[in-house]
Structure formats: C-alpha cells, structure tokens
Design an enzyme around this catalytic site. Structure first.
Site, PDB file in Angstrom:
ATOM      1  N   ARG A 261      11.076  -2.562  12.169  1.00  0.00           N
ATOM      2  CA  ARG A 261      10.168  -1.929  13.134  1.00  0.00           C
ATOM      3  C   ARG A 261       9.748  -2.934  14.189  1.00  0.00           C
ATOM      4  NH1 ARG A 261       5.630   0.500   9.355  1.00  0.00           N
ATOM      5  NH2 ARG A 261       4.332  -0.380  10.980  1.00  0.00           N
TER       6      ARG A 261
ATOM      7  N   ARG B 115      -9.505   1.829   9.183  1.00  0.00           N
ATOM      8  CA  ARG B 115      -9.217   0.431   9.540  1.00  0.00           C
ATOM      9  C   ARG B 115     -10.303  -0.193  10.409  1.00  0.00           C
ATOM     10  NH1 ARG B 115      -2.760  -0.663  10.101  1.00  0.00           N
ATOM     11  NH2 ARG B 115      -2.153   1.064   8.814  1.00  0.00           N
TER      12      ARG B 115
ATOM     13  N   ARG C 297      -1.610  -7.608  14.297  1.00  0.00           N
ATOM     14  CA  ARG C 297      -2.031  -6.632  13.284  1.00  0.00           C
ATOM     15  C   ARG C 297      -2.819  -7.304  12.162  1.00  0.00           C
ATOM     16  NH1 ARG C 297       3.294  -4.163  11.600  1.00  0.00           N
ATOM     17  NH2 ARG C 297       2.093  -2.613  10.470  1.00  0.00           N
TER      18      ARG C 297
ATOM     19  N   LYS D  78       0.828  -1.219   0.000  1.00  0.00           N
ATOM     20  CA  LYS D  78       0.000   0.000   0.000  1.00  0.00           C
ATOM     21  C   LYS D  78       0.858   1.262   0.000  1.00  0.00           C
ATOM     22  CE  LYS D  78      -1.929  -0.707   4.073  1.00  0.00           C
ATOM     23  NZ  LYS D  78      -1.473  -2.007   4.546  1.00  0.00           N
TER      24      LYS D  78
ATOM     25  N   ARG E  72      10.915  -6.974   5.620  1.00  0.00           N
ATOM     26  CA  ARG E  72      10.777  -5.515   5.460  1.00  0.00           C
ATOM     27  C   ARG E  72      11.761  -4.784   6.383  1.00  0.00           C
ATOM     28  NH1 ARG E  72       5.087  -2.400   5.616  1.00  0.00           N
ATOM     29  NH2 ARG E  72       5.027  -2.706   7.864  1.00  0.00           N
TER      30      ARG E  72
HETATM   31  P1  AMP Z   1       1.234   1.023   9.550  1.00  0.00           P
HETATM   32  O1  AMP Z   1       2.381   1.940   9.403  1.00  0.00           O
HETATM   33  O2  AMP Z   1       0.156   1.293   8.580  1.00  0.00           O
HETATM   34  O3  AMP Z   1       1.656  -0.396   9.519  1.00  0.00           O
HETATM   35  O4  AMP Z   1       0.613   1.306  11.005  1.00  0.00           O
HETATM   36  C1  AMP Z   1       1.388   1.125  12.158  1.00  0.00           C
HETATM   37  C2  AMP Z   1       0.520   1.205  13.400  1.00  0.00           C
HETATM   38  O5  AMP Z   1      -0.060   2.522  13.510  1.00  0.00           O
HETATM   39  C3  AMP Z   1      -0.671   0.265  13.446  1.00  0.00           C
HETATM   40  O6  AMP Z   1      -0.328  -1.049  13.859  1.00  0.00           O
HETATM   41  C4  AMP Z   1      -1.560   0.992  14.486  1.00  0.00           C
HETATM   42  O7  AMP Z   1      -1.050   0.822  15.792  1.00  0.00           O
HETATM   43  C5  AMP Z   1      -1.362   2.452  14.101  1.00  0.00           C
HETATM   44  N1  AMP Z   1      -2.334   2.855  13.059  1.00  0.00           N
HETATM   45  C6  AMP Z   1      -2.076   3.135  11.764  1.00  0.00           C
HETATM   46  N2  AMP Z   1      -3.204   3.448  11.091  1.00  0.00           N
HETATM   47  C7  AMP Z   1      -4.191   3.365  11.994  1.00  0.00           C
HETATM   48  C8  AMP Z   1      -5.597   3.556  11.925  1.00  0.00           C
HETATM   49  N3  AMP Z   1      -6.223   3.898  10.788  1.00  0.00           N
HETATM   50  N4  AMP Z   1      -6.317   3.379  13.055  1.00  0.00           N
HETATM   51  C9  AMP Z   1      -5.730   3.061  14.217  1.00  0.00           C
HETATM   52  N5  AMP Z   1      -4.415   2.833  14.361  1.00  0.00           N
HETATM   53  C10 AMP Z   1      -3.640   2.991  13.263  1.00  0.00           C
END
Ligand code: AMP
Length: 210
Positions: free
Chosen positions: A155, A88, A166, A13, A122
C-alpha cells in the site's frame, strides 16, 4: 458486545479482529477498509478522502462518524462490533462514547522498531484488502492472494514517509485515549509481539470475563 482493538500500525489488529468477529459473531469494522471501499466505489466520501489517506493523515471526524453509524445499523452487526482502527482521536472517541456502549478496549502493544519492520514486509490484496506478511503470515503462493488470486501490492501509505506520519498520529492522538478507557475500567493490554495464536488466546481470556 462492542470491542475496540487498538495498537500501532503492524500490531496485528486487523488479523485478530477478523478472527474475533468470526468467533463471537460480531461485525468487523475496519475503518481503513471501509474508507478504501468508498474510494474504490468512487463515492463522494471516497473522492474526499483519497488524497488525505494517501498522505497517511486522518480523515475528518464527520466522515468516520457517518461510517460508524451506517455500519451499526446493518443487520449483521446486531451482536456487536469489533472496532479496528477506530477511534483514533479524542473527537472520534467523544462521538463513539455517546453512541456506543463499549465492553472492552484491548491494546496490542508493539515497539516502534517492530512496527516499522512489520509494515515494511506487509503486502495487501488490492481486491479484498487482506493483509499478508512476507515473514510471518505468508500467502500460500508467493505474491498472490489466497482468496482472490490477485497479485499482492505494498500500500502507498505503508511506504516509509507515510508510515512515519501514521505512527506519529498514533502516538499523539490514539494512544492517549488509553486514559479514557482506564477511567471506564475497560482497558486491557496485550503483548503484540507474541505469535498470532498467543495474542488470540490472550484476547479470548479477556473476553471470557465480559
Ligand atoms: P488503516 O487501514 O487502519 O491502516 O487506515 C488507513 C488510513 O485510513 C489511515 O492512515 C487514515 O488515513 C484512514 N483512517 C482509518 N481509520 C481512520 C480513523 N478512525 N480516523 C481517521 N482516518 C482513518
């Protein structure tokens, strides 16, 4: 034009959203990246979300709503936004549906096995947040960010226990939003296991019709 790009962790994405944003002059809103910026800047939001994100859980809807509105008011988001990692959950979708007109919701479909494999390889730049992959999206110099020359890291929330959590959240809360997109006739599904170039071509074909 506002677009939602969604798919399980590792579906690409972020990589695709970055390119689409450049091609169409849109703002790339990566909710995860915005939240990580808040943590780095030690803002009140950052302090609230740090431990939640470390566990791989979703941060409260009030916070994501606040960030989405803040970004939509920025000058450069005028032509529209590519939403990456947002919404989400049903609550987030309800808020978004009230506040934004969405033209397309594109799913990058990926098997659970491929998702876990991709996340395991990653690596991320701790400074700019750019993602690489040890197998198919390598940096020019091994282990070093092309942009910042920083040492790449894995990460904490990309570790096995957190990634399992997740993915569970993705399947139970994010994936079911497809029904809502279908009702609005904005849903398209792309095979996310294809090459980065092929996925990009498929997305461009969908957006051409919008
Ligand atoms: P990502 O970078 O998209 O993998 O997101 C990393 C983390 O950020 C996720 O595991 C959540 O803890 C938080 N996060 C990102 N987007 C959202 C969202 N739309 N709603 C709630 N938490 C989010």
């Amino acid at each position: 034009m506002n677009i939602i790009l969604f798919g399980p962790q590792g579906s690409g994405k972020g990589t695709q959203a970055e390119t689409i944003a450049k091609d169409y002059g849109l703002y790339h809103l990566s909710m995860g990246e915005e939240l990580r910026k808040e943590i780095k800047a030690k803002t009140p939001i950052g302090k609230k979300v740090e431990s939640i994100m470390a566990k791989g859980e979703l941060v409260p809807v009030e916070i994501t709503s606040q960030i989405a509105i803040k970004i939509s008011k920025l000058k450069e988001s005028k032509k529209g936004i590519v939403f990456d990692g947002y919404p989400r959950s049903p609550e987030q979708w309800a808020f978004m549906n009230k506040n934004f007109k969405i033209d397309a919701a594109i799913e990058l479909d990926l098997s659970e096995k491929e998702s876990v494999n991709r996340i395991a390889s990653r690596r991320t730049c701790p400074k700019c947040g750019k993602n690489y992959n040890l197998i198919y999206l390598k940096p020019k110099v091994a282990g070093i960010c092309d942009v910042d020359k920083e040492k790449l890291i894995q990460r904490n929330d990309d570790k096995p226990k957190e990634i399992k959590k997740r993915l569970e959240i993705y399947h139970s809360q994010t994936e079911p939003l497809k029904k809502e997109y279908q009702k609005l006739k904005i849903l398209s599904i792309i095979d996310g296991e294809q090459s980065i170039e092929k996925v990009h071509t498929d997305i461009a074909k969908i957006l051409k019709k919008k």
